[in-house]
Every structure is written in structure tokens, then in C-alpha cells.
Scaffold this active site. Structure first.
Site, PDB file in Angstrom:
ATOM      1  N   HIS A   1       0.805  -1.390   0.060  1.00 22.04           N
ATOM      2  CA  HIS A   1       0.249   0.025  -0.076  1.00 22.04           C
ATOM      3  C   HIS A   1       0.860   1.503  -0.005  1.00 22.04           C
ATOM      4  O   HIS A   1       2.104   1.135   0.450  1.00 22.04           O
ATOM      5  CB  HIS A   1      -0.973   0.243   1.351  1.00 22.04           C
ATOM      6  CG  HIS A   1       0.034   0.002   2.577  1.00 22.04           C
ATOM      7  ND1 HIS A   1       0.267   1.164   3.233  1.00 22.04           N
ATOM      8  CD2 HIS A   1       0.066  -0.954   3.327  1.00 22.04           C
ATOM      9  CE1 HIS A   1       0.934   0.936   4.152  1.00 22.04           C
ATOM     10  NE2 HIS A   1       0.699  -0.214   4.603  1.00 22.04           N
TER      11      HIS A   1
ATOM     12  N   GLU B   1      -2.011  -6.896   7.448  1.00 19.25           N
ATOM     13  CA  GLU B   1      -0.538  -6.795   7.961  1.00 19.25           C
ATOM     14  C   GLU B   1      -0.364  -7.734   9.092  1.00 19.25           C
ATOM     15  O   GLU B   1      -1.447  -8.153   9.908  1.00 19.25           O
ATOM     16  CB  GLU B   1      -0.411  -5.225   8.245  1.00 19.25           C
ATOM     17  CG  GLU B   1       0.859  -4.836   9.003  1.00 19.25           C
ATOM     18  CD  GLU B   1       2.041  -4.955   8.389  1.00 19.25           C
ATOM     19  OE1 GLU B   1       2.264  -6.306   8.048  1.00 19.25           O
ATOM     20  OE2 GLU B   1       2.751  -4.121   7.731  1.00 19.25           O
TER      21      GLU B   1
END
Length: 228
Positions: free
Chosen positions: A9, A87
Site C-alpha cells: 500500500h 498486516e
């Protein structure tokens, strides 16, 4: 030849503020959005066009995917959001300033929490402001209290085996928009990187990594698209 595109990202607000983020949902910054759009433009310019997309349940990865697909002219491709691509969960470190945490606990201890393969940070306290147990996106999912990189890999690889690998074998050009540690899991698996070495692998934000794979999904080549 199967082709896989990995993208971390774009810069998030807590990347900018140097805070531990993990599963907490923060947005991309203006710079992060620009990184994502530029990544998609690069995909278009190089003719590396995804036909199927995977991402996590976290806004920064989803938004990065959408901005990249928009720039590539590929917003129409099917996408699959899977929590297993989230994550790594940083447990009780979530939300803390990294420099302040190092000052409090010592650089070596924080390095162990951040960069060891199998040592997780202290667990997040139930009911804390960063507890996601009641977040509707995780209904039916046992949200971890903390994770090591080893733990993260253990949940990412089943997603690879069940979803991503079959899509590649079926001829799809797959893009995965995810996070530093969930992408480390995929890179470790595909490139055969050791437990020790994978902890030091840096994956920059908004930079497409391309895997050219053989029909058994073994790595033929791995490269940053910006270098081609």
C-alpha cells in the site's frame, strides 16, 4: 507464463507519523494515494495488466488497489478481499510512536519485536482502544492479540494455496495489494528466502514487484517494474 504483481500500500498516515499500525485501519496519505496511482500508470505503460485482484480488509491496501487499477484502466477486474492478507498484528505496540517505544524499552528490545522471525510483541489488552474484536469486518474471525512474522506467514500461505495459486495456474495475471509483512510472507515462499534473511527484506510503498513464474509457480524472475 503465470505472472504475479505484488504491491505494498501507498504511504499511510501512521507510516508518516512513524507509529506501529498492524491491524488498525488507517488511510493512505495524499502522497500514498499518488504512489498508488503512479503504480497503476506504470502497469499500464509497461503492459503488465492484471486480470484478477486480491487485497486485505484494510483501507490502505484496498484504496491502493483501487487507485492502481483506475490508473491502469482495470477497475473492472474481479477482486477478493481476505483478512489473511492483513498486516502483521503488532499487539500492544499498536498506535505507539516507534521512536518513543525504543526510548522506553531500548533499541534492542524493539528490534526483536519488529525484526525477529518468531518473537511477537506483547499482546494487545482486550478492550483497549485498538481492540478490533467487535469490528464487523472480522465477524467470525478470531482476531489475534499479537503476531510474529512466523504467525503472519502461517495465515498468508493458506490464502496463497487456496486462492492465489489456483488463479495463477488458471492463467490469470494476479495483483495482490497488501502490506509489508503479508507480502514478505509471499516473497519468502516464492523466492525461497530463509527465516533469518526475510526479516531484513524491505518492501517499499507503492512499488510494483513482478514475479514471472513457470507452470509449477516456481520463480523464473522477480523484479521491480520501475526498473524495466
Amino acid at each position: 507464463m503465470p505472472r504475479l504483481i505484488l504491491i505494498r500500500h501507498g504511504q499511510s498516515q501512521w507510516n508518516l507519523e512513524n507509529r506501529f499500525t498492524g491491524w488498525w485501519d488507517v488511510d493512505v496519505t495524499e502522497k500514498g494515494a499518488a504512489e498508488a496511482f503512479a503504480a497503476g500508470k506504470l502497469l499500464k505503460d509497461k503492459g503488465v495488466l492484471p486480470t484478477l485482484a486480491f487485497t486485505s480488509l484494510q483501507t490502505r491496501a484496498i484504496k491502493t488497489l483501487h487507485l492502481a487499477l483506475e490508473a491502469a484502466g482495470r477497475l473492472w477486474v474481479q477482486e477478493d478481499k481476505d483478512w489473511r492478507l492483513n498486516e502483521r498484528h503488532y499487539g500492544g505496540l499498536t498506535g505507539l510512536d516507534k521512536a518513543e517505544t525504543a526510548a522506553k524499552h531500548g533499541d534492542e528490545q524493539v528490534k526483536v519485536w519488529r525484526r525477529s522471525f518468531d518473537v511477537p510483541p506483547p499482546p494487545l489488552e482486550a478492550g483497549s482502544e485498538f481492540d478490533l474484536a467487535s469490528d464487523p469486518r472480522y465477524d467470525g474471525i478470531a482476531v489475534p492479540a499479537t503476531e510474529s512474522l512466523k504467525d503472519t506467514i502461517a495465515r498468508v500461505l493458506p490464502c496463497w494455496e487456496e486462492k492465489i495459486a489456483p488463479a495463477l495456474r488458471a492463467g490469470e495475471t494476479v495483483i495482490v495489494s497488501a502490506h509489508g509483512n503479508s507480502l514478505r510472507a509471499l516473497v519468502k515462499h516464492l523466492s525461497g528466502i530463509s527465516d533469518e534473511d526475510i526479516t531484513g527484506l524491505e518492501i517499499p510503498t507503492g512499488q510494483p514487484i513482478v514475479y514471472e513464474l513457470d507452470n509449477d509457480l516456481a520463480q523464473v524472475e522477480r523484479y521491480y517494474l520501475s526498473e524495466r
